[in-house]
Design a protein around this motif. Structure first.
Motif, PDB file in Angstrom:
ATOM      1  N   ASN A  36       0.607  -1.462  -0.081  1.00  0.00           N
ATOM      2  CA  ASN A  36       0.082  -0.108  -0.067  1.00  0.00           C
ATOM      3  C   ASN A  36       0.940   1.178   0.103  1.00  0.00           C
ATOM      4  O   ASN A  36       1.800   1.418   0.752  1.00  0.00           O
ATOM      5  CB  ASN A  36      -0.853   0.075   1.201  1.00  0.00           C
ATOM      6  CG  ASN A  36      -2.150  -0.690   0.995  1.00  0.00           C
ATOM      7  OD1 ASN A  36      -2.620  -0.672  -0.270  1.00  0.00           O
ATOM      8  ND2 ASN A  36      -2.667  -1.223   1.997  1.00  0.00           N
ATOM      9  N   SER A  41      -1.341   2.984  -8.129  1.00  0.00           N
ATOM     10  CA  SER A  41      -2.611   3.574  -8.694  1.00  0.00           C
ATOM     11  C   SER A  41      -2.021   4.878  -9.226  1.00  0.00           C
ATOM     12  O   SER A  41      -2.520   5.348 -10.382  1.00  0.00           O
ATOM     13  CB  SER A  41      -3.459   3.985  -7.485  1.00  0.00           C
ATOM     14  OG  SER A  41      -4.117   2.927  -7.222  1.00  0.00           O
ATOM     15  N   GLU A  82      -9.493   2.866  -9.855  1.00  0.00           N
ATOM     16  CA  GLU A  82      -9.865   2.681  -8.514  1.00  0.00           C
ATOM     17  C   GLU A  82     -11.290   3.128  -8.174  1.00  0.00           C
ATOM     18  O   GLU A  82     -11.442   4.293  -8.593  1.00  0.00           O
ATOM     19  CB  GLU A  82      -8.762   3.079  -7.626  1.00  0.00           C
ATOM     20  CG  GLU A  82      -8.561   2.751  -6.379  1.00  0.00           C
ATOM     21  CD  GLU A  82      -7.338   3.465  -5.600  1.00  0.00           C
ATOM     22  OE1 GLU A  82      -6.943   4.308  -6.046  1.00  0.00           O
ATOM     23  OE2 GLU A  82      -7.006   2.792  -4.572  1.00  0.00           O
ATOM     24  N   ASP A 158      -7.269  -1.033 -12.261  1.00  0.00           N
ATOM     25  CA  ASP A 158      -6.675  -0.802 -10.943  1.00  0.00           C
ATOM     26  C   ASP A 158      -7.468  -1.429  -9.950  1.00  0.00           C
ATOM     27  O   ASP A 158      -8.554  -1.209  -9.578  1.00  0.00           O
ATOM     28  CB  ASP A 158      -6.589   0.831 -11.002  1.00  0.00           C
ATOM     29  CG  ASP A 158      -5.683   1.148  -9.694  1.00  0.00           C
ATOM     30  OD1 ASP A 158      -5.279   0.424  -8.729  1.00  0.00           O
ATOM     31  OD2 ASP A 158      -5.665   2.385  -9.299  1.00  0.00           O
ATOM     32  N   GLU A 159      -6.801  -2.439  -9.287  1.00  0.00           N
ATOM     33  CA  GLU A 159      -7.351  -3.274  -8.148  1.00  0.00           C
ATOM     34  C   GLU A 159      -8.695  -3.781  -8.548  1.00  0.00           C
ATOM     35  O   GLU A 159      -9.835  -3.254  -8.019  1.00  0.00           O
ATOM     36  CB  GLU A 159      -7.379  -2.465  -6.918  1.00  0.00           C
ATOM     37  CG  GLU A 159      -6.388  -1.709  -6.392  1.00  0.00           C
ATOM     38  CD  GLU A 159      -5.468  -2.453  -5.704  1.00  0.00           C
ATOM     39  OE1 GLU A 159      -5.990  -3.888  -5.030  1.00  0.00           O
ATOM     40  OE2 GLU A 159      -4.472  -2.112  -4.922  1.00  0.00           O
ATOM     41  N   GLN A 162     -10.955  -5.389  -5.783  1.00  0.00           N
ATOM     42  CA  GLN A 162     -11.349  -4.781  -4.589  1.00  0.00           C
ATOM     43  C   GLN A 162     -12.740  -4.625  -4.279  1.00  0.00           C
ATOM     44  O   GLN A 162     -13.557  -4.147  -5.105  1.00  0.00           O
ATOM     45  CB  GLN A 162     -10.627  -3.287  -4.557  1.00  0.00           C
ATOM     46  CG  GLN A 162     -10.759  -2.697  -3.253  1.00  0.00           C
ATOM     47  CD  GLN A 162      -9.862  -1.173  -3.323  1.00  0.00           C
ATOM     48  OE1 GLN A 162     -10.174  -0.429  -4.282  1.00  0.00           O
ATOM     49  NE2 GLN A 162      -8.703  -1.106  -2.539  1.00  0.00           N
ATOM     50  N   GLU A 190      -2.806  -4.887  -8.558  1.00  0.00           N
ATOM     51  CA  GLU A 190      -3.532  -5.774  -7.780  1.00  0.00           C
ATOM     52  C   GLU A 190      -3.010  -6.158  -6.389  1.00  0.00           C
ATOM     53  O   GLU A 190      -1.591  -6.171  -6.122  1.00  0.00           O
ATOM     54  CB  GLU A 190      -3.674  -7.354  -8.508  1.00  0.00           C
ATOM     55  CG  GLU A 190      -4.830  -8.159  -8.159  1.00  0.00           C
ATOM     56  CD  GLU A 190      -6.040  -7.379  -7.666  1.00  0.00           C
ATOM     57  OE1 GLU A 190      -6.795  -7.222  -8.578  1.00  0.00           O
ATOM     58  OE2 GLU A 190      -6.221  -7.720  -6.442  1.00  0.00           O
ATOM     59  N   GLN A 191      -3.995  -6.130  -5.495  1.00  0.00           N
ATOM     60  CA  GLN A 191      -3.390  -6.641  -4.165  1.00  0.00           C
ATOM     61  C   GLN A 191      -3.359  -7.949  -3.913  1.00  0.00           C
ATOM     62  O   GLN A 191      -2.579  -8.547  -3.020  1.00  0.00           O
ATOM     63  CB  GLN A 191      -4.575  -6.109  -3.137  1.00  0.00           C
ATOM     64  CG  GLN A 191      -4.751  -4.422  -2.944  1.00  0.00           C
ATOM     65  CD  GLN A 191      -3.283  -4.036  -2.000  1.00  0.00           C
ATOM     66  OE1 GLN A 191      -2.424  -4.844  -1.589  1.00  0.00           O
ATOM     67  NE2 GLN A 191      -3.458  -2.849  -1.996  1.00  0.00           N
TER      68      GLN A 191
END
Lengths: 233, 292
Positions: A36, A41, A82, A158-159, A162, A190-191
């Motif tokens: 993070n 992003s 995002e 973007d993610e 989520q 990606e997380q």
């Protein structure tokens, strides 16, 4: 297809990216990983033209570094942002059609609809529903669908996982795999590291706004030292 | 009060209400799209009225025929004003609200002064037109043709606005209004949409001005009163709502007509402002506005 060299950027009084270089070839899925606040992003926003940037960005043979965001999007580089940024008061149908608005002169502008419905059949059932009333997973599908309607050569995500119910994540990743075509590439932030590395061909690791590692995704996935040092896994 | 009186007052209220609605629609469209209150809206109405007057005096053009030309002129003027003034005001980062208020406020004062300089302060009216002094009879109701034509023109302009907003462009406008940053991601040039939206708003007030000039006096200050009514109409109808502006405009026209009839004409705005205060107290988002 996309070549980024020495890209710096960020917000007023807050530089986030420092001399980032990366490339994406046609037909590739490339993942950008990092903790993070690493600047993932921000990197996608800088490429999409949404924030101040310096360095050099080439896309499909053209230097796009100074282009405004809408022109970059028209050239075929689309960011699914995002938070998805749908038009919540408009119907699913309108959101999809708006994706093709910039190509309104073209007779085949609505042709990508077939692909969108094939990827996400449930969007077809929700056509008249307002986008704001969809579930998180459906909203993400719509955001990607709207993006595909712009007929992109490169889709930046973007993610995407989520805020999505776990049972939908597999479906979503399968769709991303299907989006990749011989001429269409995907750049993914990606997380969910394991899933992202399983999907991607290559990956970059971003730390404090710098690229600290790059390589084939399976090498990065296989190296516990990298995972511990940079990704907190 | 007889039934004939009732019908007569209601019809007059409807006709002027349609004009109020059209003026308010332009204001509401601009506000809804870019969150800017155009304080020069009344002066643009005044400009349209003078333009109609000049076309009539110089070329003998009837206000009816002048209406499309004036609409185009005000539309083009709106594009220029957006690109030259508003676009800058929207991008400032310091004191943004103040800058946006004073830029349109300054424009209003400039336009009023320029009109006074060019045409003098005296009241003007269109010297001759086809419909002047003609009346239509509908049963017991007698309506002067210029007012009737103005009401019809306003109604047609509304239909046109609804059609535009239902088109592809209207959808892009709506999207820009919902998320002005995200539209860039799908290749929509926000500045272009803003400029066209601003032009639509000024074009609408142009149509209203041309229709109004056929029967109303023209002076540098004429816009002020109509602008005041337009702000009330927009607030009543709900900011940014076109259907709200239409219904609120007609409502205000009726309230004004009946107040003038039941009390005295000099108090005609009393009812309108009483209604306004009541709505603001009970339903601050306006009659048709969505609750935030």
């Amino acid at each position: 297809m996309l070549e980024v060299e020495g890209l710096s950027g960020g917000y007023r009084h807050l530089p986030v990216l420092h001399e980032v270089s990366l490339r994406v070839e046609p037909g590739e899925i490339v993942a950008v990983l990092g903790a993070n606040g690493a600047g993932k992003s921000t990197l996608l926003k800088a490429i999409a033209g949404l924030i101040g940037r310096s360095g050099r960005i080439r896309f499909a043979g053209e230097e796009i570094t100074s282009w405004p965001a809408h022109r970059i999007a028209r050239r075929g580089l689309h960011l699914v942002p995002e938070g998805r940024r749908l038009f919540p008061g408009l119907s699913v149908r309108d959101n999809l059609r708006l994706g093709a608005y910039a190509r309104r002169g073209a007779p085949d502008r609505l042709a990508p609809l077939e692909e969108v419905f094939a990827l996400f059949p449930r969007l077809r059932e929700r056509l008249d529903q307002r986008a704001g009333t969809l579930s998180g997973g459906e909203q993400q599908m719509l955001a990607i669908g709207r993006g595909l309607m712009t007929a992109p050569h490169l889709l930046m995500l973007d993610e995407p996982s989520q805020g999505i119910a776990p049972r939908l994540v597999d479906e979503l990743f399968a769709a991303i795999e299907a989006i990749r075509q011989s001429s269409r590439a995907v750049l993914l932030v990606e997380q969910r590291l394991a899933e992202a590395l399983a999907l991607a061909d290559r990956a970059y690791v971003l730390q404090s706004g710098r690229i600290v590692m790059e390589g084939p995704a399976r090498d990065i996935a296989a190296d516990p030292a990298i995972r511990r040092a940079y990704l907190g896994m | 009060m007889s039934a004939a009186d009732l019908a007569q007052v209601a019809a007059s209220g409807l006709l002027i209400g349609l004009l109020y609605a059209l003026i308010a629609a332009g204001l509401s469209l601009i506000f809804g799209l870019m969150d800017v209150v155009n304080f020069a809206h009344g002066e643009l109405l005044m400009l349209a009225m003078y333009a109609t007057f000049l076309l009539n005096r110089a070329a003998g053009l009837d206000p009816l025929l002048a209406t499309p030309l004036i609409a185009l002129f005000l539309f083009a003027l709106g594009l220029v004003l957006y690109r030259g003034l508003m676009a800058r005001a929207l991008t400032v980062t310091v004191n943004r609200g103040m800058v946006q208020i004073f830029i349109t406020f300054g424009l209003a004062i400039f336009l009023r002064g320029a009109a006074q300089f060019a045409f003098g302060a005296e009241f003007r009216s269109i010297p001759k037109s086809w419909l002047a002094n003609e009346s239509a009879r509908l049963g017991p109701v007698i309506l002067p043709w210029p007012q009737l034509a103005a009401g019809l023109i306003a109604f047609l302009a509304f239909l046109l606005l609804f059609l535009v907003l239902r088109s592809e462009f209207g959808r892009a406008l709506e999207a820009t209004r919902e998320d002005r940053e995200a539209v860039a991601l799908i290749g929509i040039d926000r500045e272009r949409i803003f400029a066209l939206g601003f032009g639509l708003g000024t074009g609408a007030v142009g149509i209203a001005g041309a229709a109004l000039a056929a029967f109303y006096y023209i002076s540098p200050d004429v816009g002020a009163n109509f602008a005041l009514i337009a702000y009330v109409t927009v607030a009543l109808g709900g900011f940014g709502s076109l259907a709200g502006a239409l219904l609120a405009g007609i409502l205000i026209g009726e309230v004004e007509a009946f107040t003038a009839f039941l009390l005295t004409p000099s108090l005609k705005q009393l009812g309108m402002f009483a209604l306004y205060v009541a709505v603001l107290a009970l339903r601050p988002q306006g009659l048709f506005g969505a609750r935030q």
